[in-house]
Design a protein around this motif. Structure first.
Motif, PDB file in Angstrom:
ATOM      1  N   LEU A  25      31.395  61.851  44.111  1.00  0.00           N
ATOM      2  CA  LEU A  25      32.042  63.162  44.064  1.00  0.00           C
ATOM      3  C   LEU A  25      31.111  64.235  43.500  1.00  0.00           C
ATOM      4  O   LEU A  25      31.003  65.338  44.053  1.00  0.00           O
ATOM      5  CB  LEU A  25      33.309  63.071  43.206  1.00  0.00           C
ATOM      6  N   GLU A  40      40.624  65.986  49.300  1.00  0.00           N
ATOM      7  CA  GLU A  40      40.562  64.760  48.498  1.00  0.00           C
ATOM      8  C   GLU A  40      39.575  64.909  47.338  1.00  0.00           C
ATOM      9  O   GLU A  40      39.849  64.478  46.214  1.00  0.00           O
ATOM     10  CB  GLU A  40      40.170  63.578  49.380  1.00  0.00           C
ATOM     11  N   ASP A  41      38.427  65.523  47.622  1.00  0.00           N
ATOM     12  CA  ASP A  41      37.452  65.743  46.557  1.00  0.00           C
ATOM     13  C   ASP A  41      37.977  66.747  45.531  1.00  0.00           C
ATOM     14  O   ASP A  41      37.751  66.597  44.321  1.00  0.00           O
ATOM     15  CB  ASP A  41      36.122  66.243  47.133  1.00  0.00           C
ATOM     16  N   ARG A  76      36.754  58.140  44.323  1.00  0.00           N
ATOM     17  CA  ARG A  76      35.952  59.085  45.114  1.00  0.00           C
ATOM     18  C   ARG A  76      34.493  59.015  44.668  1.00  0.00           C
ATOM     19  O   ARG A  76      33.913  59.977  44.168  1.00  0.00           O
ATOM     20  CB  ARG A  76      36.462  60.521  44.943  1.00  0.00           C
ATOM     21  N   ILE A  90      34.993  72.188  49.613  1.00  0.00           N
ATOM     22  CA  ILE A  90      34.994  70.727  49.575  1.00  0.00           C
ATOM     23  C   ILE A  90      36.316  70.225  50.133  1.00  0.00           C
ATOM     24  O   ILE A  90      37.273  70.987  50.296  1.00  0.00           O
ATOM     25  CB  ILE A  90      34.772  70.195  48.137  1.00  0.00           C
ATOM     26  N   ARG A  94      28.551  65.626  45.908  1.00  0.00           N
ATOM     27  CA  ARG A  94      29.128  66.475  46.954  1.00  0.00           C
ATOM     28  C   ARG A  94      29.513  67.844  46.396  1.00  0.00           C
ATOM     29  O   ARG A  94      29.325  68.870  47.055  1.00  0.00           O
ATOM     30  CB  ARG A  94      30.346  65.783  47.586  1.00  0.00           C
TER      31      ARG A  94
END
Length: 290
Positions: free
Chosen positions: A179, A253-254, A176, A250, A182
């Protein structure tokens, strides 16, 4: 008022002689912040455009004492009045002062600086506010109060952070990449709703309050993890606190990738990484009471 920016419950962890624990881990993160950024804090105190060594200093929003002890080290003839809303932080600061043998040079005052009337802080030569002004609901009023309290010719040093420090490489974690940015973006959006003065230009506000801004300096921080075992825990603590308030902001997946970093038993734990750095900026405004 203090130097930790994300106020929320978090999990505990321990590593070597450092421990992150307590009701929300905030005090421990402040201690790690002081340890990791000690050289940079000292460089700011050395830079201050002071005409003479101050004898009476006030540390507004002192937290657990990062600024207080840097100022005591820099000005050996000074006495510091350390002000914070947290009794826990002030007790921690007092314990450190006793351990260092400087308790006679430190006075702690518990106060909410958002109140219209502040306790009597004397007539200081220097007021220091590190990462505390942006927490205030009425910063204009606070600036005027500082101006009125300062001795003529006294200096007000406002130190503010650009935001939460970054720790991971841009391409991390492997599955990721990006990450951390984000996660920080989500935290920044949330905090903009609650702390609109974070990241503000304090120069015009200081001028409006009657100060003369004598200098402004931005200090870039870039510290490699190999220099301090505290950096892994510092990263862990800050990201745990951020996670507790942005989990729903978020992607799943994050969030999964973030939880792997924060799981101290995982092979993907941030404590196991050897590529961490501390990257942030601090801006200092030096304003004179004229």
């Amino acid at each position: 008022m203090n130097q930790a920016h994300t106020h929320a419950p978090r999990h505990g962890a321990s590593h070597g002689r450092h421990q992150v624990r307590g009701t929300d881990g905030q005090a421990e993160i402040l201690d790690l912040d002081a340890e990791v950024l000690a050289e940079h804090i000292a460089s700011i105190t050395a830079w201050l455009p002071l005409k003479t060594g101050p004898r009476q200093i006030v540390d507004l929003g002192c937290g657990t004492g990062a600024g207080t002890f840097a100022l005591l080290d820099r000005f050996p003839d000074a006495h510091v009045t350390a002000v914070d809303a947290s009794a826990e932080h002030l007790q921690r600061l007092h314990t450190k002062a006793c351990a260092r043998g400087v308790q006679e040079r430190v006075c702690t005052v518990q106060a909410d600086l958002d109140e219209a009337v502040w306790p009597d802080l004397g007539s200081p030569d220097l007021v220091w506010a590190s990462a505390s002004m942006h927490h205030m609901a009425h910063p204009d009023r606070a600036l005027r109060t500082v101006h009125d309290a300062l001795a003529p010719g006294g200096l007000f040093a406002v130190v503010e952070l650009a935001g939460h420090p970054r720790f991971l490489p841009e391409n991390a974690p492997k599955d990721r990449p990006g990450l951390e940015e984000r996660v920080h973006a989500a935290a920044d959006r949330l905090q903009a709703e609650h702390m609109p003065h974070r990241g503000a230009d304090w120069g015009p506000m200081l001028t409006a309050a009657g100060f003369t801004v004598e200098d402004e300096r931005t200090i870039a921080v870039n510290i490699e993890a190999s220099r301090s075992e505290a950096i892994g825990l510092y990263a862990l603590g800050i990201l745990q606190r951020i996670r507790s308030v942005i989990a729903e902001r978020i992607s799943p997946e994050d969030l999964t990738a973030l939880d792997q970093l924060l799981d101290t038993s995982s092979p993907h734990s941030i404590l196991r990484r050897d590529d961490l750095t501390v990257r942030t900026e601090r801006t200092v405004w030096a304003a004179r009471h004229t």
